[in-house]
Enzyme design. Structure first.
Site, short mmCIF file in Angstrom:
data_model
loop_
_atom_site.label_atom_id
_atom_site.label_comp_id
_atom_site.label_asym_id
_atom_site.label_seq_id
_atom_site.Cartn_x
_atom_site.Cartn_y
_atom_site.Cartn_z
N LYS A 1 -2.28 -1.74 -3.82
CA LYS A 1 -3.13 -0.59 -3.61
C LYS A 1 -2.28 0.63 -3.83
CE LYS A 1 -6.14 1.50 -0.28
NZ LYS A 1 -6.60 1.65 0.88
N LYS B 1 1.06 -1.14 0.13
CA LYS B 1 -0.07 -0.06 0.04
C LYS B 1 1.00 1.15 -0.13
CE LYS B 1 -3.63 2.48 2.64
NZ LYS B 1 -4.62 2.27 3.78
C1 PBG Z 1 -7.55 3.14 5.58
C2 PBG Z 1 -8.00 3.20 3.97
C3 PBG Z 1 -7.58 4.24 3.04
C4 PBG Z 1 -8.24 3.48 1.96
C5 PBG Z 1 -8.65 2.33 2.41
N1 PBG Z 1 -8.08 2.14 3.71
C6 PBG Z 1 -7.12 5.51 3.04
C7 PBG Z 1 -5.90 5.65 3.66
O1 PBG Z 1 -5.27 5.07 3.79
O2 PBG Z 1 -5.66 7.11 3.55
C8 PBG Z 1 -8.34 4.06 0.54
C9 PBG Z 1 -9.37 3.62 -0.36
C10 PBG Z 1 -9.67 4.27 -1.49
O3 PBG Z 1 -9.00 5.29 -1.77
O4 PBG Z 1 -10.65 3.98 -2.08
N2 PBG Z 1 -6.24 3.18 6.04
#
Ligand code: PBG
Length: 303
Positions: free
Chosen positions: A223, A170
């Site tokens: 992601k 991520k």
């Molecule tokens: C929580 C999380 C996030 C997303 C999924 N889980 C946001 C972030 O890390 O700030 C983003 C998902 C999306 O943008 O569709 N940590």
């Protein structure tokens, strides 16, 4: 490509009689638990049988206690979803940023997120979600050692067959902007770069994936999806676990905005994005367009 591999991410909000459109994600809504079943039936009708639940609590605090409360918003939604539509596969997002007053994904010590203090909370969140009915948990916090902590806690409670899908890969990404609007989870100071990855770095993705697999992750997620498909292929080739790719809020928002302006062909673009993710090697595709993609699969437009 198959409908069974689609996962729809959805937002559940504390309160009643709520179905509010998310301004930066037109066509996506925040639902209160009482209004959620309608959407679940629509998804099932479309052939989308898996959802990922994100919670928007009515209060936040320093330690994100709403994330692991047995009557928390995601826990309540999970109970309701499993009761209303038992065949629906429900995944709980395990993270703290929607529940902390500072908007970070873990417990703060001074002005930084304390990795090890956070692990215990993540384990509590996962256990509470599975107790409420989650079929799988998906930690998106990016703390080191999180999969081991969660696996041990689930096993201890007897949930030995509940899988973990790790958001191992991520990146600290501007593509999460609309999600943070939707969930009210933007950090109130600083950024997430001490726990999410620098997008210049390719080798760290493999390190994170291998560590999480070693700790017991059953599925590895990359992601965002669109700008990171090289990593889906690379990790798929190097490991034996199923891969997931998450087409995040910013990807959805861009396509929606472009379509609204008449600059692009929405259907053609989202089919191409989906096919690209599967071609890169994803086994599971998480997307706010799950219903539409299922429909195009039925029509034989993609598949
Ligand atoms: C929580 C999380 C996030 C997303 C999924 N889980 C946001 C972030 O890390 O700030 C983003 C998902 C999306 O943008 O569709 N940590």
């Amino acid at each position: 490509m198959d409908k069974s591999s689609l996962v729809y991410p959805m937002f559940v909000k504390a309160g009643e009689n709520i179905e509010e459109e998310i301004p930066t994600m037109p066509g996506q809504f925040r639902y209160s638990v009482d209004r959620m079943p309608k959407l679940l039936y629509e998804l099932m009708d479309a052939g989308v049988t898996s959802v990922m639940l994100f919670g928007i609590p009515d209060h936040k605090d320093e330690v994100g206690s709403g994330a692991y409360a047995c009557d928390g918003i995601v826990q309540t939604a999970l109970e309701k979803a499993k009761k209303e539509v038992p065949e629906l596969y429900c995944i709980g997002d395990v993270c703290m940023c929607e529940y902390t007053s500072h908007g970070h994904c873990g417990i703060l010590k001074d002005t930084y997120v304390d990795n090890d203090l956070t692990l215990e909370k993540l384990a509590q969140i996962a256990v509470s979600q599975v107790q409420a009915g989650a079929d799988m948990v998906a930690p998106s916090d990016m703390m080191d050692g999180h999969i081991r902590a969660i696996r041990e806690a689930l096993d201890q409670k007897g949930f030995i067959t509940t899988p973990i899908m790790s958001y191992a890969v991520k990146y600290a990404s501007a593509f999460y902007g609309p999600f943070r609007d939707a969930a009210g989870s933007a950090p109130s100071f600083g950024d997430r770069k001490s726990y999410q990855m620098d997008y210049h770095n390719r080798r760290e993705a493999m390190k994170e994936a291998l560590l999480d697999i070693q700790e017991g992750a059953d599925i590895i997620m990359v992601k965002p999806a669109m700008s990171y498909l090289d990593l889906v292929r690379e990790i798929k080739d190097a490991t034996q676990v199923p891969m997931a790719a998450y087409s995040v809020s910013g990807e959805y928002a861009m396509v929606k905005a472009g379509a609204k302006l008449g600059y692009i062909d929405e259907a053609a673009i989202l089919c191409e994005m989906a096919a690209g993710a599967y071609r890169a090697g994803t086994d599971i595709y998480m997307t706010y367009y799950a219903k539409e993609i299922a429909h195009y699969m039925d029509e034989g437009r993609i598949g």
